[in-house]
Design a protein around this motif. Structure first.
Motif, PDB file in Angstrom:
ATOM      1  N   TRP A 114      26.881   5.882 -17.706  1.00 45.32           N
ATOM      2  CA  TRP A 114      26.592   7.315 -17.793  1.00 45.32           C
ATOM      3  C   TRP A 114      27.533   8.089 -16.880  1.00 45.32           C
ATOM      4  CZ3 TRP A 114      25.380   9.287 -13.040  1.00 45.32           C
ATOM      5  CH2 TRP A 114      24.864   8.387 -12.088  1.00 45.32           C
ATOM      6  N   GLN A 115      27.688   9.360 -17.171  1.00 42.62           N
ATOM      7  CA  GLN A 115      28.523  10.219 -16.330  1.00 42.62           C
ATOM      8  C   GLN A 115      28.158  11.675 -16.578  1.00 42.62           C
ATOM      9  OE1 GLN A 115      32.340   8.856 -17.927  1.00 42.62           O
ATOM     10  NE2 GLN A 115      32.614  10.823 -18.935  1.00 42.62           N
ATOM     11  N   TYR A 116      28.524  12.524 -15.628  1.00 41.31           N
ATOM     12  CA  TYR A 116      28.328  13.966 -15.797  1.00 41.31           C
ATOM     13  C   TYR A 116      29.482  14.696 -15.115  1.00 41.31           C
ATOM     14  CZ  TYR A 116      26.427  13.944 -11.009  1.00 41.31           C
ATOM     15  OH  TYR A 116      26.254  13.798  -9.652  1.00 41.31           O
ATOM     16  N   THR A 117      29.708  15.931 -15.532  1.00 40.67           N
ATOM     17  CA  THR A 117      30.815  16.735 -15.007  1.00 40.67           C
ATOM     18  C   THR A 117      30.261  17.955 -14.295  1.00 40.67           C
ATOM     19  OG1 THR A 117      32.235  16.005 -16.818  1.00 40.67           O
ATOM     20  CG2 THR A 117      32.947  17.947 -15.585  1.00 40.67           C
ATOM     21  N   THR A 122      34.819  18.175 -11.646  1.00 44.18           N
ATOM     22  CA  THR A 122      34.681  16.845 -11.035  1.00 44.18           C
ATOM     23  C   THR A 122      33.761  15.977 -11.881  1.00 44.18           C
ATOM     24  OG1 THR A 122      35.094  17.666  -8.808  1.00 44.18           O
ATOM     25  CG2 THR A 122      33.847  15.614  -8.999  1.00 44.18           C
ATOM     26  N   LEU A 123      34.195  14.738 -12.138  1.00 42.81           N
ATOM     27  CA  LEU A 123      33.411  13.794 -12.939  1.00 42.81           C
ATOM     28  C   LEU A 123      32.809  12.734 -12.025  1.00 42.81           C
ATOM     29  CD1 LEU A 123      34.310  12.150 -16.302  1.00 42.81           C
ATOM     30  CD2 LEU A 123      33.699  10.684 -14.371  1.00 42.81           C
ATOM     31  N   LEU A 124      31.513  12.499 -12.188  1.00 40.73           N
ATOM     32  CA  LEU A 124      30.801  11.447 -11.459  1.00 40.73           C
ATOM     33  C   LEU A 124      29.984  10.637 -12.452  1.00 40.73           C
ATOM     34  CD1 LEU A 124      29.480  13.552  -8.429  1.00 40.73           C
ATOM     35  CD2 LEU A 124      31.478  12.039  -8.449  1.00 40.73           C
ATOM     36  N   GLY A 125      29.811   9.369 -12.156  1.00 40.73           N
ATOM     37  CA  GLY A 125      29.023   8.562 -13.075  1.00 40.73           C
ATOM     38  C   GLY A 125      28.924   7.125 -12.646  1.00 40.73           C
ATOM     39  N   GLN A 126      28.562   6.284 -13.598  1.00 35.26           N
ATOM     40  CA  GLN A 126      28.383   4.865 -13.336  1.00 35.26           C
ATOM     41  C   GLN A 126      28.791   4.083 -14.582  1.00 35.26           C
ATOM     42  OE1 GLN A 126      24.297   2.858 -12.764  1.00 35.26           O
ATOM     43  NE2 GLN A 126      24.988   3.196 -10.675  1.00 35.26           N
ATOM     44  N   GLN A 127      29.623   3.077 -14.379  1.00 35.54           N
ATOM     45  CA  GLN A 127      30.016   2.203 -15.470  1.00 35.54           C
ATOM     46  C   GLN A 127      29.275   0.880 -15.352  1.00 35.54           C
ATOM     47  OE1 GLN A 127      34.115   1.964 -17.190  1.00 35.54           O
ATOM     48  NE2 GLN A 127      34.162  -0.024 -16.167  1.00 35.54           N
ATOM     49  N   VAL A 128      28.564   0.493 -16.403  1.00 35.76           N
ATOM     50  CA  VAL A 128      27.769  -0.732 -16.408  1.00 35.76           C
ATOM     51  C   VAL A 128      28.503  -1.782 -17.223  1.00 35.76           C
ATOM     52  CG1 VAL A 128      25.539  -1.756 -16.991  1.00 35.76           C
ATOM     53  CG2 VAL A 128      25.653   0.625 -16.221  1.00 35.76           C
ATOM     54  N   GLN A 395      24.019  -7.616 -15.266  1.00 34.22           N
ATOM     55  CA  GLN A 395      24.889  -6.455 -15.378  1.00 34.22           C
ATOM     56  C   GLN A 395      25.299  -5.981 -13.985  1.00 34.22           C
ATOM     57  OE1 GLN A 395      22.247  -3.866 -17.796  1.00 34.22           O
ATOM     58  NE2 GLN A 395      23.820  -3.966 -19.374  1.00 34.22           N
ATOM     59  N   LYS A 396      26.502  -5.455 -13.895  1.00 30.20           N
ATOM     60  CA  LYS A 396      26.997  -4.885 -12.643  1.00 30.20           C
ATOM     61  C   LYS A 396      27.244  -3.389 -12.856  1.00 30.20           C
ATOM     62  CE  LYS A 396      30.458  -7.732 -13.020  1.00 30.20           C
ATOM     63  NZ  LYS A 396      31.250  -6.537 -13.296  1.00 30.20           N
ATOM     64  N   ARG A 397      27.170  -2.637 -11.780  1.00 30.50           N
ATOM     65  CA  ARG A 397      27.371  -1.199 -11.854  1.00 30.50           C
ATOM     66  C   ARG A 397      28.527  -0.785 -10.951  1.00 30.50           C
ATOM     67  NH1 ARG A 397      22.737  -2.999 -12.798  1.00 30.50           N
ATOM     68  NH2 ARG A 397      22.556  -3.760 -10.680  1.00 30.50           N
ATOM     69  N   SER A 398      29.463  -0.054 -11.522  1.00 26.44           N
ATOM     70  CA  SER A 398      30.584   0.493 -10.759  1.00 26.44           C
ATOM     71  C   SER A 398      30.465   2.015 -10.746  1.00 26.44           C
ATOM     72  CB  SER A 398      31.927   0.107 -11.391  1.00 26.44           C
ATOM     73  OG  SER A 398      32.073  -1.299 -11.476  1.00 26.44           O
ATOM     74  N   SER A 399      30.631   2.597  -9.567  1.00 28.16           N
ATOM     75  CA  SER A 399      30.581   4.055  -9.457  1.00 28.16           C
ATOM     76  C   SER A 399      31.859   4.668 -10.023  1.00 28.16           C
ATOM     77  CB  SER A 399      30.424   4.470  -7.996  1.00 28.16           C
ATOM     78  OG  SER A 399      29.247   3.929  -7.446  1.00 28.16           O
ATOM     79  N   LEU A 400      31.719   5.793 -10.709  1.00 24.99           N
ATOM     80  CA  LEU A 400      32.862   6.531 -11.240  1.00 24.99           C
ATOM     81  C   LEU A 400      33.022   7.838 -10.478  1.00 24.99           C
ATOM     82  CD1 LEU A 400      32.284   6.120 -15.111  1.00 24.99           C
ATOM     83  CD2 LEU A 400      33.726   4.735 -13.602  1.00 24.99           C
TER      84      LEU A 400
END
Length: 439
Positions: A114-117, A122-128, A395-400
């Motif tokens: 998921w992500q939001y702007t 600025t874009l922030l989110g999480q890549q699973v 599953q792993k989560r990476s911050s965006l």
């Protein structure tokens, strides 16, 4: 007490020494044997150094095999399919049903990126993302559990894990066709007939033939548990599991034979398993005791159940359902049966339990095989901070983070102040380079 009555511990919540007695009953040290630690350390070091050769040596020694190479201990997918083809129609249908229900349930757990702007761009989110490769340990020989294959492999597959490596000991070259059939249906990619600490070492370090994995899951004996604890950090693990537990909270209106057999269902796992009944009805506790004495001689694993009941079980009398709920949260059981009217009304007050079985008809045994939720659950009170095994464990989560020029400038001012407050000048100047100069 009659001469034939089993001596199951009885406790009363209102007794002044209740807390002390309960604490003694619940006490359990899962992996604490110094001699076991020494053996496991030697095995881990040997496998890390000698690879396949050490695994073969230990397999011959501990599982009484006679093989000369690791290739003799690997089963191809054709062997798994052959096992699937050879099991009975009833067994195949039962496995198919269990696989479908476990898969359907775990699909609901899958997490997406998921992500939001923000307004400034600025874009922030999480890549699973899934893990690349996991190892599952499955007990072998006569104590074989095809359900363990399903519960460990299916969530990994649902998560998107690319490769599942299964290890299963085969003492005296004894293979369980149901375990292999379950592996075929669950999508296991490679199977090695190895067990014990040497299997954990091979999965953690890798050998010439056995690939190293990102995470190791699955139950095992004290050597397996000790080895998993030792390699944690190099690889992930699911948990260090203690003996199986069941806590039945009953209002006295369930058939006492049902409750007795539910207690037996966990007691038959091993002598250290812990079955507990909490009830507001003293007469009902007497009825369950009668059912225990009546049904125990009919059980195939009667000696194991008997020892579990005598040493670790308890029949606890409370004055109210409120006290029962308070005790439940204190015990934080692996399996909790709410064998009461309207269990959904008390559900919000249950804070600590691995799995909650609601209503008189929901036997814990259904959860072990085919209900759908995972049967790999936290034990020994760890439900206070742990959860059942699930898709999220694979599953792993990476911050965006992607700042716009304006966002980088504004947050650079904030970072600069905080970094200089920590005397980390390079941090501050790195952020300050992105600050847009006014004018």
């Amino acid at each position: 007490m009659t001469g034939n009555q089993l001596n199951v511990t009885r406790l009363k919540y209102s007794d002044p020494d209740f807390d002390l007695k309960l604490d003694r009953l619940l006490a359990w040290e899962s992996v604490s044997d110094g001699a076991v630690n020494n053996v496991v350390t030697e095995i881990l070091q040997n496998v890390k150094k000698r690879g396949d050769e050490a695994v073969v040596d230990y397999s011959n020694r501990f599982d009484r095999l006679d093989v000369s190479s690791i290739s003799e201990l690997e089963l191809g997918k054709e062997k798994l399919q052959q096992a699937l083809d050879l099991i009975s129609e009833d067994e195949r249908n039962a496995l198919d049903t269990a696989v479908q229900r476990v898969r359907d349930y775990h699909r609901h757990q899958k997490q997406d990126s998921w992500q939001y702007t923000e307004p400034d761009g600025t874009l922030l989110g999480q890549q699973v993302t899934p893990m690349d490769r996991v190892g599952i340990y499955v007990p072998g020989g006569k104590a074989s559990y095809p359900s363990s294959v399903l519960m460990n492999a299916i969530p990994a597959k649902v998560a998107g894990v690319s490769e599942i490596v299964m290890v299963v000991p085969t003492p005296d070259a004894e293979l369980n066709p149901l375990v292999l059939a379950a592996a075929a249906l669950s999508g296991v990619d490679r199977v090695f007939c190895i067990g014990g600490a040497q299997a954990i070492a091979a999965l953690a370090y890798g050998t010439e033939t056995i690939p190293s994995v990102d995470k190791i899951v699955g139950p095992g004996n004290i050597y397996v548990a000790t080895a998993k604890r030792a390699v944690f950090g190099l690889v992930g693990i699911d948990m260090i599991a203690g003996p199986s537990e069941i806590l039945v909270v009953c209002d006295g209106k369930t058939n006492p034979d049902w409750v007795a057999m539910d207690l037996f269902s966990q007691a038959e796992h091993d002598e250290d398993a812990q079955p507990i009944l909490i009830s507001t009805d003293a007469d009902f506790i007497d009825q369950v005791q009668f059912s225990i004495d009546k049904l125990l001689p009919t059980m195939e694993r009667e000696p194991i159940i008997r020892e579990s009941l005598v040493n670790r079980a308890a029949l606890i009398l409370v004055d109210s359902l409120d006290e029962a709920i308070e005790l439940t949260n204190r015990i934080a059981p692996e399996h909790l049966e709410l064998s009461i009217e309207n269990p959904e009304q008390v559900l919000p007050r249950i804070r600590h339990a691995g799995a909650i079985f609601m209503g008189r008809y929901t036997a814990e045994a259904l959860g072990d095989y085919c209900a759908g939720p995972n049967h790999v659950l936290p034990t020994s009170g760890t439900a206070r901070f742990s959860s059942p095994l699930g898709v999220y464990d694979f599953q792993k989560r990476s911050s965006l983070i992607q700042f716009s020029p304006k966002g980088a400038s504004e947050m650079g001012k904030v970072a600069s102040v905080l970094a200089r407050g920590e005397s980390l000048t390079a941090h501050a100047r790195s952020a300050e380079y992105r600050i847009i100069k006014e004018g």
